[in-house]
Design a protein around this motif. Structure first.
Motif, PDB file in Angstrom:
ATOM      1  N   GLY A 251       0.823  -1.202   0.000  1.00 22.85           N
ATOM      2  CA  GLY A 251       0.000   0.000   0.000  1.00 22.85           C
ATOM      3  C   GLY A 251       0.852   1.245   0.000  1.00 22.85           C
ATOM      4  O   GLY A 251       2.070   1.194  -0.220  1.00 22.85           O
ATOM      5  N   ALA A 252       0.219   2.374   0.270  1.00 23.04           N
ATOM      6  CA  ALA A 252       0.891   3.669   0.161  1.00 23.04           C
ATOM      7  C   ALA A 252       1.427   4.212   1.477  1.00 23.04           C
ATOM      8  O   ALA A 252       2.095   5.243   1.488  1.00 23.04           O
ATOM      9  CB  ALA A 252      -0.079   4.691  -0.450  1.00 23.04           C
ATOM     10  N   VAL A 253       1.115   3.545   2.589  1.00 18.30           N
ATOM     11  CA  VAL A 253       1.549   4.041   3.902  1.00 18.30           C
ATOM     12  C   VAL A 253       2.851   3.359   4.300  1.00 18.30           C
ATOM     13  O   VAL A 253       2.917   2.125   4.387  1.00 18.30           O
ATOM     14  CB  VAL A 253       0.474   3.794   4.979  1.00 18.30           C
ATOM     15  CG1 VAL A 253       0.951   4.318   6.338  1.00 18.30           C
ATOM     16  CG2 VAL A 253      -0.839   4.459   4.579  1.00 18.30           C
ATOM     17  N   ASP A 254       3.871   4.165   4.538  1.00 18.64           N
ATOM     18  CA  ASP A 254       5.156   3.653   5.004  1.00 18.64           C
ATOM     19  C   ASP A 254       5.244   3.848   6.509  1.00 18.64           C
ATOM     20  O   ASP A 254       5.189   4.989   6.988  1.00 18.64           O
ATOM     21  CB  ASP A 254       6.300   4.388   4.314  1.00 18.64           C
ATOM     22  CG  ASP A 254       7.653   3.947   4.834  1.00 18.64           C
ATOM     23  OD1 ASP A 254       8.238   4.681   5.668  1.00 18.64           O
ATOM     24  OD2 ASP A 254       8.107   2.860   4.444  1.00 18.64           O
ATOM     25  N   PRO A 255       5.368   2.788   7.302  1.00 24.84           N
ATOM     26  CA  PRO A 255       5.351   2.930   8.755  1.00 24.84           C
ATOM     27  C   PRO A 255       6.436   3.851   9.316  1.00 24.84           C
ATOM     28  O   PRO A 255       6.184   4.618  10.239  1.00 24.84           O
ATOM     29  CB  PRO A 255       5.535   1.496   9.251  1.00 24.84           C
ATOM     30  CG  PRO A 255       4.967   0.651   8.158  1.00 24.84           C
ATOM     31  CD  PRO A 255       5.352   1.372   6.887  1.00 24.84           C
ATOM     32  N   ALA A 256       7.636   3.789   8.762  1.00 28.79           N
ATOM     33  CA  ALA A 256       8.707   4.658   9.254  1.00 28.79           C
ATOM     34  C   ALA A 256       8.396   6.118   8.956  1.00 28.79           C
ATOM     35  O   ALA A 256       8.614   7.004   9.800  1.00 28.79           O
ATOM     36  CB  ALA A 256      10.039   4.255   8.619  1.00 28.79           C
ATOM     37  N   ALA A 257       7.876   6.384   7.768  1.00 27.94           N
ATOM     38  CA  ALA A 257       7.481   7.754   7.433  1.00 27.94           C
ATOM     39  C   ALA A 257       6.323   8.215   8.314  1.00 27.94           C
ATOM     40  O   ALA A 257       6.254   9.383   8.701  1.00 27.94           O
ATOM     41  CB  ALA A 257       7.094   7.839   5.960  1.00 27.94           C
ATOM     42  N   ALA A 258       5.426   7.303   8.638  1.00 27.66           N
ATOM     43  CA  ALA A 258       4.305   7.633   9.513  1.00 27.66           C
ATOM     44  C   ALA A 258       4.803   8.042  10.895  1.00 27.66           C
ATOM     45  O   ALA A 258       4.341   9.034  11.478  1.00 27.66           O
ATOM     46  CB  ALA A 258       3.359   6.442   9.616  1.00 27.66           C
ATOM     47  N   ALA A 259       5.766   7.295  11.412  1.00 25.98           N
ATOM     48  CA  ALA A 259       6.338   7.637  12.716  1.00 25.98           C
ATOM     49  C   ALA A 259       7.004   9.003  12.678  1.00 25.98           C
ATOM     50  O   ALA A 259       6.873   9.801  13.610  1.00 25.98           O
ATOM     51  CB  ALA A 259       7.340   6.568  13.131  1.00 25.98           C
ATOM     52  N   ALA A 260       7.695   9.282  11.574  1.00 26.76           N
ATOM     53  CA  ALA A 260       8.356  10.580  11.448  1.00 26.76           C
ATOM     54  C   ALA A 260       7.338  11.717  11.400  1.00 26.76           C
ATOM     55  O   ALA A 260       7.550  12.781  12.007  1.00 26.76           O
ATOM     56  CB  ALA A 260       9.225  10.591  10.189  1.00 26.76           C
ATOM     57  N   GLU A 261       6.218  11.511  10.714  1.00 21.54           N
ATOM     58  CA  GLU A 261       5.172  12.538  10.667  1.00 21.54           C
ATOM     59  C   GLU A 261       4.637  12.830  12.056  1.00 21.54           C
ATOM     60  O   GLU A 261       4.417  13.999  12.432  1.00 21.54           O
ATOM     61  CB  GLU A 261       4.029  12.084   9.754  1.00 21.54           C
ATOM     62  CG  GLU A 261       4.340  12.143   8.268  1.00 21.54           C
ATOM     63  CD  GLU A 261       3.142  11.738   7.424  1.00 21.54           C
ATOM     64  OE1 GLU A 261       1.997  12.047   7.829  1.00 21.54           O
ATOM     65  OE2 GLU A 261       3.340  11.107   6.380  1.00 21.54           O
ATOM     66  N   LEU A 262       4.386  11.797  12.821  1.00 20.11           N
ATOM     67  CA  LEU A 262       3.864  11.985  14.177  1.00 20.11           C
ATOM     68  C   LEU A 262       4.856  12.763  15.033  1.00 20.11           C
ATOM     69  O   LEU A 262       4.501  13.746  15.686  1.00 20.11           O
ATOM     70  CB  LEU A 262       3.564  10.625  14.803  1.00 20.11           C
ATOM     71  CG  LEU A 262       2.355   9.884  14.217  1.00 20.11           C
ATOM     72  CD1 LEU A 262       2.404   8.407  14.580  1.00 20.11           C
ATOM     73  CD2 LEU A 262       1.061  10.505  14.730  1.00 20.11           C
ATOM     74  N   ARG A 263       6.103  12.346  15.016  1.00 19.38           N
ATOM     75  CA  ARG A 263       7.113  13.013  15.844  1.00 19.38           C
ATOM     76  C   ARG A 263       7.346  14.448  15.390  1.00 19.38           C
ATOM     77  O   ARG A 263       7.483  15.355  16.213  1.00 19.38           O
ATOM     78  CB  ARG A 263       8.418  12.224  15.790  1.00 19.38           C
ATOM     79  CG  ARG A 263       8.359  10.868  16.491  1.00 19.38           C
ATOM     80  CD  ARG A 263       9.737  10.244  16.583  1.00 19.38           C
ATOM     81  NE  ARG A 263       9.731   9.057  17.411  1.00 19.38           N
ATOM     82  CZ  ARG A 263       9.871   7.816  16.963  1.00 19.38           C
ATOM     83  NH1 ARG A 263      10.033   7.603  15.661  1.00 19.38           N
ATOM     84  NH2 ARG A 263       9.860   6.795  17.791  1.00 19.38           N
ATOM     85  N   ARG A 264       7.362  14.664  14.099  1.00 15.49           N
ATOM     86  CA  ARG A 264       7.619  15.985  13.546  1.00 15.49           C
ATOM     87  C   ARG A 264       6.551  16.991  13.966  1.00 15.49           C
ATOM     88  O   ARG A 264       6.808  18.193  14.071  1.00 15.49           O
ATOM     89  CB  ARG A 264       7.678  15.883  12.022  1.00 15.49           C
ATOM     90  CG  ARG A 264       8.177  17.119  11.309  1.00 15.49           C
ATOM     91  CD  ARG A 264       8.658  16.790   9.916  1.00 15.49           C
ATOM     92  NE  ARG A 264       7.664  16.097   9.109  1.00 15.49           N
ATOM     93  CZ  ARG A 264       7.819  14.854   8.635  1.00 15.49           C
ATOM     94  NH1 ARG A 264       8.919  14.164   8.875  1.00 15.49           N
ATOM     95  NH2 ARG A 264       6.874  14.298   7.892  1.00 15.49           N
ATOM     96  N   ASN A 265       5.368  16.504  14.228  1.00 14.38           N
ATOM     97  CA  ASN A 265       4.259  17.387  14.589  1.00 14.38           C
ATOM     98  C   ASN A 265       3.906  17.347  16.074  1.00 14.38           C
ATOM     99  O   ASN A 265       2.812  17.753  16.479  1.00 14.38           O
ATOM    100  CB  ASN A 265       3.041  17.025  13.745  1.00 14.38           C
ATOM    101  CG  ASN A 265       3.230  17.407  12.291  1.00 14.38           C
ATOM    102  OD1 ASN A 265       3.143  18.568  11.926  1.00 14.38           O
ATOM    103  ND2 ASN A 265       3.530  16.418  11.446  1.00 14.38           N
ATOM    104  N   GLY A 266       4.853  16.867  16.881  1.00 14.12           N
ATOM    105  CA  GLY A 266       4.662  16.901  18.326  1.00 14.12           C
ATOM    106  C   GLY A 266       3.673  15.891  18.857  1.00 14.12           C
ATOM    107  O   GLY A 266       3.094  16.079  19.933  1.00 14.12           O
TER     108      GLY A 266
END
Length: 303
Positions: A251-266
């Motif tokens: 699929g289109a969701v990358d778990p590592a990128a997802a974690a980075a998005e969460l951390r990047r936005n507090g």
């Protein structure tokens, strides 16, 4: 500053529906097979309108068995069965009143089970005969919904709950489905007796048929609403439908990128719940294997 500590990964018990339907069944699956200790209960496993004696026994089992297995039940979500009704936005006022009572009963059950947070989508207006979909709720509909949310918060406080959640969905007939709508709603219920928060879902905020081809991450939702987000649902999807696939499916969701998005936005302290659904006819063993593999993928990516 980017956070580096592991994110809290849990699982919504949606995968257990019609299968591991009691805590005696789902608790060992979650703890021993998946290696997780955080869950989000689903009201597909217990109907708040069951007889009081049945609910009391079910609540005690959730409370005791989860504790015996070292599992924290973070919250309870309404599930698919109740979601299929139009709930608090049904065109019949009596049905809205009944949906209101259903939620009050859900709060009481959660409290009895030792669960202090409850949430889910709030409702959907009916479709028009011509198929046209408005861009927003009628103001009277919206005002009525906010009034009910404030009333429900009073009931939640009386039951001892600490937080309520709204899950935005990618449909014009539900509310909220845009970031500005979500912000407005959170502002309008800011004085509620129990705080209302958002639980965005990865497959909702990236639904490109509604939001356009640029909706390829959750970054706008997280950046715009981080201060009112209390939990997050993650799933594998293709941005074309709300798939709720596990991460053994491409699929289109990358778990590592997802974690980075969460951390990047507090949002490094916000719990993330895998929410997956399976056809009822699929065999149990393959589901256990897929969910266990997915749990390992997410724990590794979000460590």
């Amino acid at each position: 500053m980017t956070e580096s500590r592991p994110l809290a990964i849990g699982i919504n018990l949606s995968f257990c529906v019609k299968r591991w339907v009691t805590p005696e069944l789902w608790a060992p699956v979650v703890r021993e097979r998946l290696g997780l200790d955080l869950v989000q209960f689903s009201y597909d496993l217990a109907d708040p309108l069951w007889p009081a004696a049945v609910l009391e026994r079910q609540a005690a089992a959730i409370r005791n068995v989860s504790a015996d297995h070292g599992i924290t039940v973070h919250s309870a979500f309404i599930g698919l069965a109740h979601y299929t009704f139009n709930q608090l936005l049904h065109p019949d006022p009596d049905v809205r009143d009944f949906a209101h009572v259903w939620l009050e009963r859900a709060y009481a059950f959660a409290a009895a089970a030792g669960i202090t947070r409850v949430g889910g989508p709030l409702g959907a207006i009916a479709s028009r005969v011509d198929g046209a979909e408005p861009e927003a709720l009628d103001e009277r509909e919206y005002d009525g919904l906010v009034t009910r949310m404030l009333s429900l918060a009073e009931r939640a406080k009386a039951e001892g709950l600490t937080e309520l959640y709204v899950e935005p969905t990618p449909m014009r007939r539900e509310w909220p489905w845009t970031i500005p709508q979500a912000r407005r709603m959170m502002q309008d219920v800011a004085g509620a007796a129990v705080p209302w928060r958002l639980c965005p879902d990865w497959g909702h905020g990236t639904f490109q048929p509604l939001y356009g081809a640029g909706a390829d991450s959750m970054e706008p939702w997280f950046a715009g609403l981080a201060d009112v987000i209390g939990a997050v649902h993650i799933q594998q999807t293709d941005f074309q439908y709300d798939r709720h696939w596990d991460f053994t499916v491409p699929g289109a969701v990358d778990p590592a990128a997802a974690a980075a998005e969460l951390r990047r936005n507090g949002l490094g302290d916000v719990p993330v719940f895998l929410e997956v659904f399976y056809p009822f006819e699929r065999d149990d063993r393959s589901i256990l294997e897929a969910v266990a593999t997915t749990a390992q993928i997410l724990k590794g990516a979000m460590a």
